[in-house]
Design a protein around this motif. Structure first.
Motif, PDB file in Angstrom:
ATOM      1  N   ARG A   6       0.836  -1.196   0.000  1.00 39.43           N
ATOM      2  CA  ARG A   6       0.000   0.000   0.000  1.00 39.43           C
ATOM      3  C   ARG A   6       0.871   1.247   0.000  1.00 39.43           C
ATOM      4  O   ARG A   6       1.918   1.286   0.628  1.00 39.43           O
ATOM      5  N   PHE A  30      -1.471   7.308  -9.078  1.00 36.83           N
ATOM      6  CA  PHE A  30      -0.896   5.981  -8.861  1.00 36.83           C
ATOM      7  C   PHE A  30      -1.863   5.154  -8.026  1.00 36.83           C
ATOM      8  O   PHE A  30      -2.753   5.693  -7.363  1.00 36.83           O
ATOM      9  N   ASP A  31      -1.687   3.833  -8.072  1.00 42.04           N
ATOM     10  CA  ASP A  31      -2.562   2.934  -7.328  1.00 42.04           C
ATOM     11  C   ASP A  31      -2.141   2.905  -5.864  1.00 42.04           C
ATOM     12  O   ASP A  31      -0.963   2.695  -5.558  1.00 42.04           O
ATOM     13  N   GLN A  32      -3.096   3.104  -4.976  1.00 43.02           N
ATOM     14  CA  GLN A  32      -2.767   3.081  -3.553  1.00 43.02           C
ATOM     15  C   GLN A  32      -2.680   1.656  -3.010  1.00 43.02           C
ATOM     16  O   GLN A  32      -1.928   1.392  -2.082  1.00 43.02           O
ATOM     17  N   GLN A  33      -3.452   0.741  -3.558  1.00 41.16           N
ATOM     18  CA  GLN A  33      -3.349  -0.689  -3.228  1.00 41.16           C
ATOM     19  C   GLN A  33      -2.665  -1.333  -4.427  1.00 41.16           C
ATOM     20  O   GLN A  33      -3.242  -1.444  -5.502  1.00 41.16           O
ATOM     21  N   MET A  34      -1.412  -1.757  -4.259  1.00 37.49           N
ATOM     22  CA  MET A  34      -0.586  -2.148  -5.387  1.00 37.49           C
ATOM     23  C   MET A  34      -0.492  -3.662  -5.547  1.00 37.49           C
ATOM     24  O   MET A  34       0.014  -4.368  -4.667  1.00 37.49           O
ATOM     25  N   TYR A  35      -0.975  -4.134  -6.704  1.00 39.10           N
ATOM     26  CA  TYR A  35      -0.800  -5.513  -7.142  1.00 39.10           C
ATOM     27  C   TYR A  35       0.119  -5.516  -8.360  1.00 39.10           C
ATOM     28  O   TYR A  35       0.320  -4.470  -8.987  1.00 39.10           O
ATOM     29  N   GLY A  38       0.089  -3.125 -11.519  1.00 36.67           N
ATOM     30  CA  GLY A  38      -0.523  -1.862 -11.139  1.00 36.67           C
ATOM     31  C   GLY A  38       0.430  -0.705 -11.354  1.00 36.67           C
ATOM     32  O   GLY A  38       1.631  -0.897 -11.586  1.00 36.67           O
ATOM     33  N   LYS A  39      -0.088   0.522 -11.271  1.00 35.50           N
ATOM     34  CA  LYS A  39       0.725   1.721 -11.473  1.00 35.50           C
ATOM     35  C   LYS A  39       1.285   2.185 -10.139  1.00 35.50           C
ATOM     36  O   LYS A  39       0.551   2.694  -9.292  1.00 35.50           O
ATOM     37  N   GLY A  40       2.588   2.015  -9.964  1.00 33.57           N
ATOM     38  CA  GLY A  40       3.230   2.346  -8.707  1.00 33.57           C
ATOM     39  C   GLY A  40       4.049   3.618  -8.783  1.00 33.57           C
ATOM     40  O   GLY A  40       4.596   3.978  -9.828  1.00 33.57           O
ATOM     41  N   TRP A  57       4.195  -2.102 -12.131  1.00 28.51           N
ATOM     42  CA  TRP A  57       5.016  -2.948 -11.259  1.00 28.51           C
ATOM     43  C   TRP A  57       5.165  -4.321 -11.909  1.00 28.51           C
ATOM     44  O   TRP A  57       4.210  -5.075 -11.999  1.00 28.51           O
ATOM     45  N   THR A  77       8.282  -9.039 -10.312  1.00 28.62           N
ATOM     46  CA  THR A  77       8.017  -7.971  -9.344  1.00 28.62           C
ATOM     47  C   THR A  77       9.065  -7.941  -8.235  1.00 28.62           C
ATOM     48  O   THR A  77       9.350  -6.888  -7.673  1.00 28.62           O
TER      49      THR A  77
END
Length: 201
Positions: A6, A30-35, A38-40, A57, A77
């Protein structure tokens, strides 16, 4: 493998950069919950100055398939094998290193989460650093810039729950060295357990 973390946007203002320099504004969401994929959010150096960037990511790598003449594409990753020529060359180039800010990271837990029905997770943070940073690497790809972060042996807090690995978390005093210094590989080590906490499981 750490494939979930996160980065709460409301907390990014608390991120302490190296040498207390003012950071440029973040120009992309950016994505706050990162899988994976996702955009980090990452912080890297461009022309001797820090810049924010937003990247997917996962570094795409093409590997031989099981059948002759076939191949498979894998999105990496977590980087562990620093003796691989692919990653060794990336690590040795300071312009390809980055900081990956996070507020919490997860490792898999047994069973399902009762509230969501998704796989359960153990969540960890660094209490003294509301926003901490992983040691990251980024590379250009056919679809644009992408990133991954390094992993290492787990410390005594993480090991009983996830004995395989944990992300490489950097001390703030090492940010400058990671981004622009020599011998960066010496920073690849477990973060001290006493500076971390298990916040949710």
């Amino acid at each position: 493998m750490c494939n979930l973390y996160r980065m709460d946007e409301k907390d990014i203002r608390l991120f302490r950069d190296w040498e207390d320099l003012a950071l440029p504004p973040i120009l992309a969401p950016f994505d706050q919950q990162m899988y994976p994929k996702g955009k980090g959010l990452v912080l890297r150096i461009e022309g001797h100055a820090p810049v924010w960037d937003v990247m997917p990511w996962g570094v795409p790598i093409t590997l031989p398939g099981k059948r002759p003449g076939t191949s498979v594409k894998k999105h990496v990753t977590n980087v562990r094998n620093l003796e691989s020529p692919f990653w060794k060359a990336t690590l040795q180039d300071p312009t390809r290193r980055c900081l990956v800010p996070f507020t919490q990271f997860a490792e898999p837990a047994p069973g399902k989460d009762a509230a969501t029905g998704r796989p359960a997770q153990y969540w960890f943070n660094v209490p003294a650093q509301p926003v901490a940073a992983f040691a990251g690497l980024w590379r250009p790809s056919e679809s644009g810039n992408v990133f991954a972060f390094l992993t290492c042996e787990p410390n005594p807090l993480v090991a009983p729950l996830h004995p395989k690995a944990m992300p490489v978390i950097l001390h703030p005093t090492d940010y400058k060295r990671w981004l622009s210094g020599e011998n960066a590989q010496s920073l690849v080590a477990p973060f001290p357990s006493q500076l971390m906490a298990l916040v949710q499981h």
